[in-house]
Scaffold this motif. Structure first.
Motif, PDB file in Angstrom:
ATOM      1  N   TYR A  92      61.121  49.640  37.218  1.00  0.00           N
ATOM      2  CA  TYR A  92      62.279  50.361  37.701  1.00  0.00           C
ATOM      3  C   TYR A  92      62.668  51.602  36.672  1.00  0.00           C
ATOM      4  CZ  TYR A  92      67.203  51.757  38.936  1.00  0.00           C
ATOM      5  OH  TYR A  92      68.219  52.339  39.250  1.00  0.00           O
ATOM      6  N   HIS A  93      62.219  51.427  35.543  1.00  0.00           N
ATOM      7  CA  HIS A  93      62.676  52.418  34.396  1.00  0.00           C
ATOM      8  C   HIS A  93      61.092  53.448  34.386  1.00  0.00           C
ATOM      9  CE1 HIS A  93      66.201  50.718  33.181  1.00  0.00           C
ATOM     10  NE2 HIS A  93      65.646  49.661  33.106  1.00  0.00           N
ATOM     11  N   GLN A  94      60.349  53.162  35.200  1.00  0.00           N
ATOM     12  CA  GLN A  94      59.292  54.211  35.378  1.00  0.00           C
ATOM     13  C   GLN A  94      59.147  55.127  36.643  1.00  0.00           C
ATOM     14  OE1 GLN A  94      56.629  54.862  33.570  1.00  0.00           O
ATOM     15  NE2 GLN A  94      57.314  53.665  31.657  1.00  0.00           N
ATOM     16  N   PRO A  95      60.005  55.916  36.822  1.00  0.00           N
ATOM     17  CA  PRO A  95      60.029  56.532  37.875  1.00  0.00           C
ATOM     18  C   PRO A  95      58.680  57.337  38.529  1.00  0.00           C
ATOM     19  CG  PRO A  95      61.135  57.796  36.331  1.00  0.00           C
ATOM     20  CD  PRO A  95      60.784  56.635  35.868  1.00  0.00           C
ATOM     21  N   ASP A  96      57.826  57.564  37.715  1.00  0.00           N
ATOM     22  CA  ASP A  96      56.423  58.300  37.896  1.00  0.00           C
ATOM     23  C   ASP A  96      55.480  57.339  38.634  1.00  0.00           C
ATOM     24  OD1 ASP A  96      57.918  60.526  36.936  1.00  0.00           O
ATOM     25  OD2 ASP A  96      56.771  60.332  35.241  1.00  0.00           O
ATOM     26  N   LEU A  97      55.822  56.103  38.547  1.00  0.00           N
ATOM     27  CA  LEU A  97      54.856  55.140  39.010  1.00  0.00           C
ATOM     28  C   LEU A  97      54.272  55.761  40.494  1.00  0.00           C
ATOM     29  CD1 LEU A  97      55.679  51.588  37.959  1.00  0.00           C
ATOM     30  CD2 LEU A  97      53.812  53.146  37.440  1.00  0.00           C
ATOM     31  N   ALA A  98      52.840  55.964  40.474  1.00  0.00           N
ATOM     32  CA  ALA A  98      52.429  56.241  41.973  1.00  0.00           C
ATOM     33  C   ALA A  98      51.518  55.156  42.583  1.00  0.00           C
ATOM     34  CB  ALA A  98      51.660  57.488  41.845  1.00  0.00           C
ATOM     35  N   VAL A  99      50.710  54.420  41.609  1.00  0.00           N
ATOM     36  CA  VAL A  99      49.982  53.401  42.008  1.00  0.00           C
ATOM     37  C   VAL A  99      49.843  52.110  41.132  1.00  0.00           C
ATOM     38  CG1 VAL A  99      47.432  52.727  42.290  1.00  0.00           C
ATOM     39  CG2 VAL A  99      48.105  55.251  42.982  1.00  0.00           C
ATOM     40  N   ILE A 100      50.226  51.219  41.505  1.00  0.00           N
ATOM     41  CA  ILE A 100      50.151  49.891  40.925  1.00  0.00           C
ATOM     42  C   ILE A 100      49.082  49.041  41.417  1.00  0.00           C
ATOM     43  CG2 ILE A 100      51.188  47.811  40.438  1.00  0.00           C
ATOM     44  CD1 ILE A 100      53.874  49.502  40.775  1.00  0.00           C
ATOM     45  N   SER A 101      47.958  48.741  40.153  1.00  0.00           N
ATOM     46  CA  SER A 101      46.858  47.946  40.649  1.00  0.00           C
ATOM     47  C   SER A 101      47.226  46.473  40.219  1.00  0.00           C
ATOM     48  CB  SER A 101      45.736  48.641  39.937  1.00  0.00           C
ATOM     49  OG  SER A 101      44.434  47.522  40.062  1.00  0.00           O
ATOM     50  N   ARG A 102      47.258  45.336  41.040  1.00  0.00           N
ATOM     51  CA  ARG A 102      47.698  43.998  40.560  1.00  0.00           C
ATOM     52  C   ARG A 102      46.671  43.062  41.101  1.00  0.00           C
ATOM     53  NH1 ARG A 102      48.906  42.566  45.415  1.00  0.00           N
ATOM     54  NH2 ARG A 102      50.007  43.783  46.973  1.00  0.00           N
ATOM     55  N   ASP A 103      46.915  42.002  40.668  1.00  0.00           N
ATOM     56  CA  ASP A 103      46.026  40.881  41.243  1.00  0.00           C
ATOM     57  C   ASP A 103      46.678  40.306  42.446  1.00  0.00           C
ATOM     58  OD1 ASP A 103      48.351  39.447  40.716  1.00  0.00           O
ATOM     59  OD2 ASP A 103      47.522  37.961  39.338  1.00  0.00           O
ATOM     60  N   ARG A 104      46.173  39.319  43.048  1.00  0.00           N
ATOM     61  CA  ARG A 104      46.720  38.971  44.326  1.00  0.00           C
ATOM     62  C   ARG A 104      47.898  38.150  44.268  1.00  0.00           C
ATOM     63  NH1 ARG A 104      43.315  37.887  48.596  1.00  0.00           N
ATOM     64  NH2 ARG A 104      44.808  38.403  49.821  1.00  0.00           N
ATOM     65  N   GLY A 105      48.325  37.804  43.310  1.00  0.00           N
ATOM     66  CA  GLY A 105      49.463  36.894  43.107  1.00  0.00           C
ATOM     67  C   GLY A 105      50.699  37.500  43.702  1.00  0.00           C
ATOM     68  N   GLY A 106      51.626  36.912  44.440  1.00  0.00           N
ATOM     69  CA  GLY A 106      52.894  37.511  45.017  1.00  0.00           C
ATOM     70  C   GLY A 106      53.815  38.003  44.082  1.00  0.00           C
ATOM     71  N   GLU A 107      53.926  37.251  43.119  1.00  0.00           N
ATOM     72  CA  GLU A 107      54.918  37.895  41.961  1.00  0.00           C
ATOM     73  C   GLU A 107      54.901  39.247  41.915  1.00  0.00           C
ATOM     74  OE1 GLU A 107      57.609  35.433  40.323  1.00  0.00           O
ATOM     75  OE2 GLU A 107      57.023  34.856  42.260  1.00  0.00           O
ATOM     76  N   TYR A 108      53.959  39.845  41.273  1.00  0.00           N
ATOM     77  CA  TYR A 108      53.729  41.267  40.887  1.00  0.00           C
ATOM     78  C   TYR A 108      53.822  42.245  42.034  1.00  0.00           C
ATOM     79  CZ  TYR A 108      52.069  39.543  36.297  1.00  0.00           C
ATOM     80  OH  TYR A 108      52.330  39.105  35.158  1.00  0.00           O
ATOM     81  N   ALA A 109      53.381  41.605  43.197  1.00  0.00           N
ATOM     82  CA  ALA A 109      53.410  42.188  44.645  1.00  0.00           C
ATOM     83  C   ALA A 109      54.940  42.497  44.952  1.00  0.00           C
ATOM     84  CB  ALA A 109      52.936  41.754  45.824  1.00  0.00           C
ATOM     85  N   SER A 110      55.856  41.497  44.683  1.00  0.00           N
ATOM     86  CA  SER A 110      57.135  41.536  45.174  1.00  0.00           C
ATOM     87  C   SER A 110      57.804  42.307  44.014  1.00  0.00           C
ATOM     88  CB  SER A 110      57.887  40.257  45.418  1.00  0.00           C
ATOM     89  OG  SER A 110      57.361  39.250  44.667  1.00  0.00           O
ATOM     90  N   ALA A 111      57.556  42.270  42.725  1.00  0.00           N
ATOM     91  CA  ALA A 111      58.150  42.962  41.555  1.00  0.00           C
ATOM     92  C   ALA A 111      57.886  44.427  42.139  1.00  0.00           C
ATOM     93  CB  ALA A 111      57.260  42.714  40.388  1.00  0.00           C
ATOM     94  N   ALA A 112      56.915  44.835  42.195  1.00  0.00           N
ATOM     95  CA  ALA A 112      56.338  46.255  42.620  1.00  0.00           C
ATOM     96  C   ALA A 112      57.273  46.812  43.775  1.00  0.00           C
ATOM     97  CB  ALA A 112      54.851  46.543  42.876  1.00  0.00           C
TER      98      ALA A 112
END
Ligand SMILES: [Zn+2]
Length: 538
Positions: free
Chosen positions: A197-217
């Motif tokens: 949330y404190h990173q307004p410039d985030l354009a691409v997030i590469s993550r594993d397939r775990g659901g936690e980071y997906a919902s975080a993003a």
């Protein structure tokens, strides 16, 4: 002054004298710049009020400790609108006001601290001529500026274990600068989302397939495109194929057992699919038979001489063979037929099982069968197909193969035959792989789908994902279908991960480095210290 540059002192400092003591060098230094700058109003002043002395430790020189006795000055600030009347001279790049150590000495301690940890660091520093303590080193590391606030556009996120399988944290990597940008003390969705949330410039997030980071993003950076990391996608598919492999392997070996010959019924010889080979051309057979006749004549000669009681060594000399071969022949007690050469592996082999199955179902048309396997990826000519059909007419070819080939693999090792680039396999591995594919039509199908997916990943052909998923849907392979169902749920991210250059390989590398760092530290400072060491690692 020459000495000043020898000791890399800043401009305007003059070495007065140097004294060698039993502890090292004591260097008297005087500030000689005629002016100084008021720290409050920045106006230059040349009105000196007093001189005074400061003693500071400096970085060691040729293993000697160095103590600087600095003579610095107090100036009047002549700016009438400035509230500061008197200020002490500043040496901003060299020593901070009231510090008892030069900046470069502090930096050396910090570097030692980052490279080691408190305790070992203090010992190493002592060796290098820097006196310090573990708490000082820790304080230096903890006092480093927080760099986590810098803007990130391409982010890689993954978890790591503090203790294996016990407690986890999150590592965040800037995929452009290749640097770790932060560590989080857990891998909860809320923590990661708050960070994003404190990173307004985030354009691409590469993550594993775990659901936690997906919902975080989704929560913390809804503007960013999510990429499912290719490595994790391939890992999931590989695991699915491995489950299928274990199932098929068990089925193949179970089917193998009742292998009673029922030859009389059909009056046809039984050939295992693995032993199948095209019939020998007449001229090759002629040569082979001639060679066999020669061998047979020699065998008889050896036996005859042996019966006369002649020593093997002498026999060997007479028939022009090696001592050892003569002994082996005699030991066997019967004419040793020459071992048939191994069949040359052909591109048709992996399709033999599928053609056999169609043949048993009633499809006897060579051209049609050729067309079918061509659709499955066979690139050879129809000649192999016709040769194979000729064998099928003359003998009963069985899909029962040499079970040892299949038994010797656990599903966890067999999967490597499937995953690797077929060009990288050696001859035996290639034959083993062919055996697997011949033994089971579903396995052959799974192999083709897996390899197709790997090539799609390799060439980043994310646009082919839908076509691939459609093939899986038709495949009747439940293990792959459940993988496909998982992909469908996260399809946009998977497709992006398969198309974009971004991937988490770099994050994996940082996790490995982090494991090394963790191993060299224990104790009080815990996570906070680990975080500083990772963020400031060189
Ligand atoms: Zn001032």
């Amino acid at each position: 002054m020459e000495e000043a540059s020898l000791f890399s002192l800043p401009e305007g400092m003059r070495v007065e004298h140097i004294q060698i003591t039993e502890h090292g060098l004591v260097i008297a230094v005087e500030a000689s710049h005629p002016t100084s700058c008021c720290p409050l109003c920045a106006q230059i002043s040349q009105s000196i009020k007093t001189h005074y002395r400061r003693v500071v430790r400096d970085a060691p020189c040729t293993g000697r400790q160095i103590q600087l006795v600095l003579t610095v000055r107090k100036f009047y600030c002549r700016n009438p609108s400035c509230s500061r009347k008197v200020f002490t001279e500043r040496l901003p790049t060299f020593v901070e006001p009231w510090a008892r150590m030069t900046i470069r000495c502090c930096q050396q301690i910090t570097s030692i601290g980052l490279a080691t940890c408190g305790k070992g660091g203090a010992r190493l520093a002592a060796r290098l001529g820097i006196q310090t303590t573990r708490p000082t080193i820790l304080r230096r590391i903890m006092g480093l500026p927080d760099v986590s606030g810098r803007s990130v556009v391409y982010l890689g996120i993954d978890d790591f274990a503090f203790r294996r399988g016990y407690r986890f944290g999150t590592i965040l990597v800037n995929l452009e600068s290749h640097r770790v940008v932060d560590l989080l003390p857990d891998r909860r969705k809320e923590t990661a989302a708050r960070w994003m949330y404190h990173q307004p410039d985030l354009a691409v997030i590469s993550r594993d397939r775990g659901g936690e980071y997906a919902s975080a993003a989704r929560e913390g950076a809804p503007q960013a495109i999510q990429c499912a990391d290719r490595f994790h996608v391939v890992k999931n598919l590989t695991e699915a194929v491995q489950v299928l492999l274990a199932r098929c392997q068990a089925e193949i070996l179970a089917e193998k057992k009742p292998d009673e010959p029922c030859q009389e019924k059909q009056n046809k010889p039984i050939i295992s699919i693995e032993a199948w080979r095209p019939p020998e051309p007449a001229h090759v057979e002629k040569v082979r038979l001639a060679r066999r006749a020669g061998r047979y004549a020699r065998y008889q000669q050896v036996v005859e001489l042996s019966q006369q009681g002649i020593a093997t060594k002498v026999i060997a000399g007479r028939v022009g063979m090696s001592d050892r071969t003569v002994r082996d022949w005699l030991k066997q007690g019967a004419f040793p037929e020459a071992q048939k050469r191994r069949k040359k592996p052909s591109s048709f082999d992996p399709f033999a099982a599928s053609v056999l199955k169609r043949w048993q179902e009633g499809e006897h048309n060579g051209l049609a069968l050729w067309q079918e396997i061509k659709n499955q990826g066979y690139t050879g000519t129809d000649r192999s197909v016709y040769r194979y059909l000729k064998t099928l007419k003359q003998a009963e070819v069985r899909a029962s193969l040499n079970p040892e080939r299949i038994e010797k693999y656990a599903a966890t090792t067999a999967i490597w035959l499937f995953v690797r680039d077929p060009k990288q396999l050696d001859a035996v591995e290639r034959e083993d792989l062919t055996t697997f594919c011949q033994a089971s039509v579903p396995l052959k199908k799974a192999y083709d789908l897996l390899q197709d997916f790997l090539s799609l990943v390799h060439k980043r052909e994310g646009q082919r994902l839908d076509a691939w998923l459609a093939k899986v849907a038709e495949s009747e392979l439940p293990e792959l279908q459940s993988f496909a169902a998982g992909v469908e749920k996260d399809k946009d991210a998977v497709q992006a991960g398969l198309t974009w250059a971004v991937n988490n390989g770099m994050v994996e590398g940082h996790v490995t480095k982090l494991k090394l760092l963790k191993r060299t530290m224990y104790g009080r400072a815990g996570f906070a210290l680990l975080r500083q060491r990772v963020l400031h690692a060189v």
